[in-house]
Design a protein around this motif. Sequence first.
Motif, PDB file in Angstrom:
ATOM      1  N   HIS A  24      28.841  -1.824  -6.799  1.00  0.00           N
ATOM      2  CA  HIS A  24      27.433  -1.615  -6.479  1.00  0.00           C
ATOM      3  C   HIS A  24      27.226  -2.010  -5.017  1.00  0.00           C
ATOM      4  O   HIS A  24      27.614  -3.121  -4.618  1.00  0.00           O
ATOM      5  CB  HIS A  24      26.546  -2.474  -7.372  1.00  0.00           C
ATOM      6  CG  HIS A  24      26.558  -2.063  -8.809  1.00  0.00           C
ATOM      7  ND1 HIS A  24      25.757  -2.678  -9.756  1.00  0.00           N
ATOM      8  CD2 HIS A  24      27.244  -1.103  -9.466  1.00  0.00           C
ATOM      9  CE1 HIS A  24      25.962  -2.117 -10.930  1.00  0.00           C
ATOM     10  NE2 HIS A  24      26.875  -1.151 -10.779  1.00  0.00           N
TER      11      HIS A  24
ATOM     12  N   MET B   9      22.870   4.310  -7.105  1.00  0.00           N
ATOM     13  CA  MET B   9      22.023   3.400  -7.878  1.00  0.00           C
ATOM     14  C   MET B   9      20.683   4.037  -8.241  1.00  0.00           C
ATOM     15  O   MET B   9      20.319   5.102  -7.742  1.00  0.00           O
ATOM     16  CB  MET B   9      21.817   2.110  -7.090  1.00  0.00           C
ATOM     17  CG  MET B   9      23.114   1.428  -6.647  1.00  0.00           C
ATOM     18  SD  MET B   9      24.269   1.080  -8.011  1.00  0.00           S
ATOM     19  CE  MET B   9      23.347  -0.170  -8.913  1.00  0.00           C
TER      20      MET B   9
ATOM     21  N   HIS C 172      21.576   6.473 -13.507  1.00  0.00           N
ATOM     22  CA  HIS C 172      21.036   5.990 -12.237  1.00  0.00           C
ATOM     23  C   HIS C 172      20.355   7.096 -11.442  1.00  0.00           C
ATOM     24  O   HIS C 172      19.216   6.926 -10.980  1.00  0.00           O
ATOM     25  CB  HIS C 172      22.158   5.391 -11.382  1.00  0.00           C
ATOM     26  CG  HIS C 172      22.713   4.113 -11.901  1.00  0.00           C
ATOM     27  ND1 HIS C 172      23.732   3.437 -11.272  1.00  0.00           N
ATOM     28  CD2 HIS C 172      22.419   3.400 -13.011  1.00  0.00           C
ATOM     29  CE1 HIS C 172      24.032   2.349 -11.959  1.00  0.00           C
ATOM     30  NE2 HIS C 172      23.251   2.309 -13.027  1.00  0.00           N
TER      31      HIS C 172
ATOM     32  N   GLU D  89      17.640  -2.467  -3.939  1.00  0.00           N
ATOM     33  CA  GLU D  89      18.985  -1.898  -4.018  1.00  0.00           C
ATOM     34  C   GLU D  89      19.289  -0.958  -2.856  1.00  0.00           C
ATOM     35  O   GLU D  89      18.445  -0.169  -2.445  1.00  0.00           O
ATOM     36  CB  GLU D  89      19.147  -1.081  -5.304  1.00  0.00           C
ATOM     37  CG  GLU D  89      19.405  -1.882  -6.548  1.00  0.00           C
ATOM     38  CD  GLU D  89      19.599  -0.973  -7.751  1.00  0.00           C
ATOM     39  OE1 GLU D  89      20.196  -1.446  -8.720  1.00  0.00           O
ATOM     40  OE2 GLU D  89      19.136   0.193  -7.723  1.00  0.00           O
TER      41      GLU D  89
END
Length: 275
Positions: A106, A143, A178, A149
């Motif tokens: 991530h 994401m 996502h 994020e």
Amino acid sequence: MIIGSHLSIAKGFSNAAKEAVEINANTFQFFTRNPRGGKAKDLDLDDIKNLNTIREENNFGVLLAHAPYTMNPASYKDKIWNFAKYAMEDDLKRLDVIGNCLYNFHPGSHTGKGSEYGIDRIAKLLNEVLNGDEKTTILLEAMSGKGTEIGRNFEELKSIIDKVKYSDKIGVCIDTCHIFSGGYDIVNDLNGVLEEFDDIIGLEKLKAIHLNDSKMEFGSNKDRHEKIGEGTIGLDAIINFINHPKLKDLPFFLETPNELQGYKKEIDILKTRRK
């Protein structure tokens, strides 16, 4: 079709490979270390040898190693950033021993510093870790866009890649939950989404798929995975996704809220509907 699920390696890599065979999978994803911590077990070379025997006997595709959630390469805090650097360096060394793996992480959260700052921090880390001789391709995960994020859209992923010296070692992993939650309509306009990805990043950079349904509505920016066919994406759209000519040869990894037999059921359904 290369398809598998997320499996635990707590009892060894070869045990995970056996479980994959039991559920009719020919690959699997695993955490490189404690997903909520930082410790990694020492590699057992006999276990790795047994793993690779099973992979060869069952015609496995590439495995997907997932970095721990505690990694935040976008952080402004040196302690957190340095841990991310250490973990990635260590993980890549370990994956070279295992062989034929991809490494997914991530991109992290800028925690209020702004996406440009976070992107620079991620690129800095990758530039300090990579020397160009790595055997493993590193994947930025797309994401859903919750909170702060990084990687909430294709442009942010592209910005990271462009800042990395050895960008040939960097790819992308799309998670269906996502990107659907992030506002990419893979249900009604999959072709348009793939064209956009190709225009911005290039489809040659797309190396793996996290195949999940979503508990949340389109564009919600919330990351809540659902079992295949039981969410807002739906089975028909997922079948269309796995059969798309630009996607069908990629490895697919299930991260649905399931036990082992639940994964088996999903894999059997997907294989039956594969054209």
